[in-house]
Design an enzyme around this catalytic site. Structure first.
Site, PDB file in Angstrom:
ATOM      1  N   SER A  11       0.817  -1.225   0.000  1.00  0.00           N
ATOM      2  CA  SER A  11       0.000   0.000   0.000  1.00  0.00           C
ATOM      3  C   SER A  11       0.845   1.267   0.000  1.00  0.00           C
ATOM      4  CB  SER A  11      -0.940  -0.021   1.211  1.00  0.00           C
ATOM      5  OG  SER A  11      -0.181  -0.134   2.405  1.00  0.00           O
ATOM      6  N   ASN A  41       7.055   2.678   3.456  1.00  0.00           N
ATOM      7  CA  ASN A  41       8.180   3.614   3.358  1.00  0.00           C
ATOM      8  C   ASN A  41       7.732   4.924   2.722  1.00  0.00           C
ATOM      9  OD1 ASN A  41       9.983   1.871   4.465  1.00  0.00           O
ATOM     10  ND2 ASN A  41      10.909   1.234   2.533  1.00  0.00           N
ATOM     11  N   SER A  42       6.747   4.827   1.817  1.00  0.00           N
ATOM     12  CA  SER A  42       6.290   6.042   1.130  1.00  0.00           C
ATOM     13  C   SER A  42       5.760   7.058   2.126  1.00  0.00           C
ATOM     14  CB  SER A  42       5.193   5.693   0.120  1.00  0.00           C
ATOM     15  OG  SER A  42       5.628   4.685  -0.737  1.00  0.00           O
ATOM     16  N   GLN A  46      10.795  11.539   3.419  1.00  0.00           N
ATOM     17  CA  GLN A  46      10.983  12.977   3.675  1.00  0.00           C
ATOM     18  C   GLN A  46      11.363  13.710   2.400  1.00  0.00           C
ATOM     19  OE1 GLN A  46      13.866  13.514   6.802  1.00  0.00           O
ATOM     20  NE2 GLN A  46      12.810  12.109   8.173  1.00  0.00           N
ATOM     21  N   ASP A 206       9.428  -9.406   1.708  1.00  0.00           N
ATOM     22  CA  ASP A 206       8.412 -10.445   1.419  1.00  0.00           C
ATOM     23  C   ASP A 206       8.227 -10.690  -0.086  1.00  0.00           C
ATOM     24  OD1 ASP A 206       8.012 -10.434   4.169  1.00  0.00           O
ATOM     25  OD2 ASP A 206       6.311  -9.074   4.052  1.00  0.00           O
ATOM     26  N   ARG A 273      25.141   9.070  -2.610  1.00  0.00           N
ATOM     27  CA  ARG A 273      24.919   8.490  -1.284  1.00  0.00           C
ATOM     28  C   ARG A 273      25.892   7.399  -0.893  1.00  0.00           C
ATOM     29  NH1 ARG A 273      18.496   8.136  -1.124  1.00  0.00           N
ATOM     30  NH2 ARG A 273      18.354  10.377  -0.972  1.00  0.00           N
ATOM     31  N   GLU A 354       9.665  -0.198  -5.237  1.00  0.00           N
ATOM     32  CA  GLU A 354      10.963  -0.700  -4.753  1.00  0.00           C
ATOM     33  C   GLU A 354      11.081  -2.220  -4.865  1.00  0.00           C
ATOM     34  OE1 GLU A 354      12.021   0.900  -0.920  1.00  0.00           O
ATOM     35  OE2 GLU A 354      13.882  -0.247  -0.855  1.00  0.00           O
TER      36      GLU A 354
HETATM   37  C1  SIN Z   1      16.007  11.888   1.906  1.00  0.00           C
HETATM   38  O1  SIN Z   1      15.138  12.688   2.215  1.00  0.00           O
HETATM   39  O2  SIN Z   1      17.180  12.055   2.187  1.00  0.00           O
HETATM   40  C2  SIN Z   1      15.623  10.628   1.197  1.00  0.00           C
HETATM   41  C3  SIN Z   1      15.237  10.913  -0.181  1.00  0.00           C
HETATM   42  C4  SIN Z   1      15.391   9.699  -1.028  1.00  0.00           C
HETATM   43  O3  SIN Z   1      15.686   8.624  -0.547  1.00  0.00           O
HETATM   44  O4  SIN Z   1      15.278   9.852  -2.238  1.00  0.00           O
END
Ligand code: SIN
Length: 494
Positions: A11, A41-42, A46, A206, A273, A354
């Site tokens: 969801s 996660n959605s 942030q 899962d 990242r 994802e």
């Molecule tokens: C974040 O706000 O640093 C995560 C954003 C993302 O994973 O794209």
């Protein structure tokens, strides 16, 4: 047997994007989710949505940044589909009522995050983009969509190389068999396989495990993204501190106030990242304390209300202008191999978001491309289904007579994953974790971590079995890949 047309498992944003497109075109679907519909996660996201909508941007520039961050391991065609469709999808989303942050004149505000060479991230509610987008998407769901909460999908129903629905256990403990013409996995990634993560508690691999048991093709599961800045309270992760904080001037420093990204990458604190995570982790292992210095971020509380709230809740005094951070598992670039239109290697089964590996992220995802992928490819998947004509194959379910013999604790799996298949990896150590996983293979399995008799497990045991399976898949793939690239960073290359 419950007969349905379309089943969506999960969801989050990808699931909701599929559901929205279907329901507004009069198609019915059932969303099945193992916890509450808001557990994703959605909802926690942030960072915003990257889209080439600013005056000095275009989707070719977005394409270039996505490939560069992905170490050119991306599928160029999938990336082009994503970035070129993004402006129209987002413009329509806005036109039909979604409110992103703007200046006083109503112009969209564009933020910057790691590895973007241009400010192209749109946000909603500052750092509550995920929540705001999900609220909007849920508000658009109509009576064509049924949402079953607290129902866990255990297995895909597969016969003669076709998917015909799913088997679940509902919140009363009943095992249900759903016959569906189309089954869509939107189960998210694998963050809960690690001890420190930004992911929701429900994200235990899962979909990946189910797909593996059904012999569906899986792509590059070894690519697991770590985010450099989780809020670190005495070694425990208490949530994410968005990369947008660094986009707005936040700087990573050690306990002596020395900038740790100086000289490490031309983009410094806004390097990709994987690069920043390794630098922070390196310091962390040496016993350094790492902080985000936010003294040059203007209006921090206004711009980052959610980060401010979690800092406040955890006793971090923002007037001191430093936030303790450490890296944590954040996103799975690998997953169930799928096209941007959702098809997997199994007819009748689709994967989005994802859970899917469409190749857009390569070896390291570009910031704020994941909500975007869910929105755009969710829609393409729904359109694909609406233009096809498929009837579920008819067959009886078979329950294998294989029992789970023993299971580790979830934290044991998490600690092993971090030690052996974390931010840095040693090829000569990976066989050790594979051997450890193999101790848990039930005897009589047709393949390692194959199908089991789900009627004899609890959902919680089944979740651990899925975590073991997902970890095993990642470890095997990590052992196979000899090159050190992106999120698969090997320290003992031959
Ligand atoms: C974040 O706000 O640093 C995560 C954003 C993302 O994973 O794209």
């Amino acid at each position: 047997m419950i007969k349905t047309d379309i089943i969506i498992v999960g969801s989050g944003i990808a699931a909701l994007s599929v559901a929205n497109t279907l329901c507004k075109n009069g198609r019915k679907a059932v969303i099945i989710t193992k916890a509450l519909k808001s557990s994703s996660n959605s909802t926690l996201a942030q960072g915003g949505i990257s889209v080439a909508l600013s005056e000095n941007d275009n989707y070719n520039l977005h394409y270039n940044d996505t490939l560069e961050a992905g170490c050119y391991k991306n599928d160029p065609e999938s990336v082009m589909t994503l970035v070129s469709k993004a402006p129209d999808v987002l413009e329509e989303f806005i036109k039909t009522g979604m409110k992103f942050d703007t200046d006083e004149k109503g112009n969209l505000l564009f933020g910057k995050e790691g590895a973007h060479h241009i400010s192209r991230i749109i946000h909603a509610g500052g750092d509550r983009t995920g929540l705001k987008v999900m609220e909007e998407l849920f508000s658009r769901i109509n009576e064509n969509i049924t949402i079953n909460e607290n129902e866990m999908v255990l297995e895909l129903r597969v016969k003669n190389n076709e998917c015909g629905g799913v088997i679940t256990r509902d919140n009363h403990g009943n095992i249900n068999s759903y016959e569906a013409n189309y089954t869509i996995l939107a189960t998210g990634g694998i963050g809960q396989l690690y001890p420190c993560t930004s992911n929701d508690i429900t994200i235990t691999g899962d979909g990946l495990a189910m797909a593996y048991r059904a012999d569906i093709v899986i792509s590059t599961p070894e690519f697991v993204q770590f985010h450099p800045t989780m809020l670190n309270i005495n070694g425990k992760t208490m949530g994410l501190v968005s990369e947008a904080v660094r986009g707005d001037g936040g700087i990573l420093i050690n306990q002596d106030g020395v900038r740790i990204m100086e000289g490490k990458h031309p983009l410094k604190d806004l390097a990709p990242r994987d690069v920043v995570s390794r630098v922070v982790y390196d310091h962390y292992l040496k016993g350094d304390k790492i902080f985000l210095d936010i003294s040059s971020v203007e209006n921090f509380n206004g711009r980052f209300p959610y980060v401010s709230e979690i800092c406040d809740k955890n006793g971090v005094d923002l007037s001191k202008n430093i936030i303790p951070v450490r890296p944590g598992a954040h996103f799975h670039m690998g997953g169930i191999k799928a096209k941007p239109t959702g098809e997997t290697s199994l007819p009748g089964l689709y994967a989005v978001g994802e859970a899917a590996c469409t190749g857009v992220h390569g070896a390291n995802r570009l910031a704020s491309n994941s909500l975007l992928e869910g929105l755009v490819f969710g829609r393409l998947t729904a359109e694909n289904i609406m233009s096809s004509d498929r009837t579920a194959p008819r067959f009886d379910d078979e329950i294998p007579n294989i029992q789970i013999e023993k299971l580790p604790d979830k934290n044991e799996i998490r600690n092993k994953m971090m030690e052996f298949i974390g931010i840095v990896r040693y090829k000569n150590k990976i066989p050790e974790i594979i051997k450890w996983f193999e101790e848990y293979i039930p005897s009589g399995s047709d393949k390692p971590m194959g199908k089991i008799d789900f009627t004899k497990t609890t959902n919680s045991e089944f979740e651990i079995y899925n975590m073991l399976t997902a970890g095993y898949i990642i470890a095997k793939a990590a052992l196979k890949r000899n090159e050190s690239i992106g999120a698969h960073y090997i320290l003992d290359k031959e």
